[in-house]
Design a protein around this motif. Structure first.
Motif, PDB file in Angstrom:
ATOM      1  N   THR A  69       0.323   5.674   3.088  1.00  0.00           N
ATOM      2  CA  THR A  69      -0.696   4.962   3.771  1.00  0.00           C
ATOM      3  C   THR A  69      -0.660   4.832   5.412  1.00  0.00           C
ATOM      4  OG1 THR A  69      -0.822   3.482   1.922  1.00  0.00           O
ATOM      5  CG2 THR A  69      -2.105   2.989   3.951  1.00  0.00           C
ATOM      6  N   TRP A  85      -3.197   6.814   8.140  1.00  0.00           N
ATOM      7  CA  TRP A  85      -3.607   6.197   9.138  1.00  0.00           C
ATOM      8  C   TRP A  85      -3.398   6.700  10.542  1.00  0.00           C
ATOM      9  CZ3 TRP A  85      -8.168   4.014   8.970  1.00  0.00           C
ATOM     10  CH2 TRP A  85      -8.585   3.246   7.758  1.00  0.00           C
ATOM     11  N   GLY A  93       0.679  -1.245   0.008  1.00  0.00           N
ATOM     12  CA  GLY A  93      -0.076  -0.081   0.084  1.00  0.00           C
ATOM     13  C   GLY A  93       0.640   1.117   0.111  1.00  0.00           C
TER      14      GLY A  93
END
Length: 127
Positions: free
Chosen positions: A21, A25, A13
């Motif tokens: 990514t 997050w 990712g």
């Protein structure tokens, strides 16, 4: 249209910056944590409104209150650092200036967090 990412990047990712990514997050998790932590902080300020210095110190000497205040500071400063990092990376095009701004962002957010944590610990332990 073909996807230019390698199969390994698809699995991990990872974007072009190699950590998009994870950064995304971290920003979202700290934002959700801040909903609860800032709510606690606002309630605390409202409860302490009209009180004197000693009542504020007494409230901060409660281990639960001081622990939550430390979380407010640390999570808030980390979230601030992440947000400013995105702004710097998106809007500063010169690599040298970007590097200096990112370094300044890290130093500034770390300094604010450290100074605030020292203040809360000093009050908590009566120093």
């Amino acid at each position: 249209m073909s996807d230019l990412r390698t199969p390994l990047k698809k699995v991990r990712g990872l974007g072009s910056a190699k950590d998009g990514t994870m950064h995304f997050w971290r920003q979202r998790v700290t934002a959700v944590a801040n909903v609860f932590l800032i709510s606690f902080f606002v309630v605390l300020v409202i409860c302490l409104q009209g009180g004197d210095y000693n009542s504020t110190v007494e409230a901060l000497q409660n281990p639960i209150v001081s622990t939550l205040m430390l979380l407010v500071i640390l999570v808030g400063c980390f979230h601030m650092k992440l947000g400013m990092q995105v702004i710097i990376e998106d809007y500063i095009t010169s690599e040298g200036t970007k590097f200096l701004a990112l370094m300044g962002n890290t130093f500034f957010s770390s300094f604010i967090a450290l100074a605030s944590v020292v203040a809360v610990l000093k009050i908590t332990f009566g120093g």
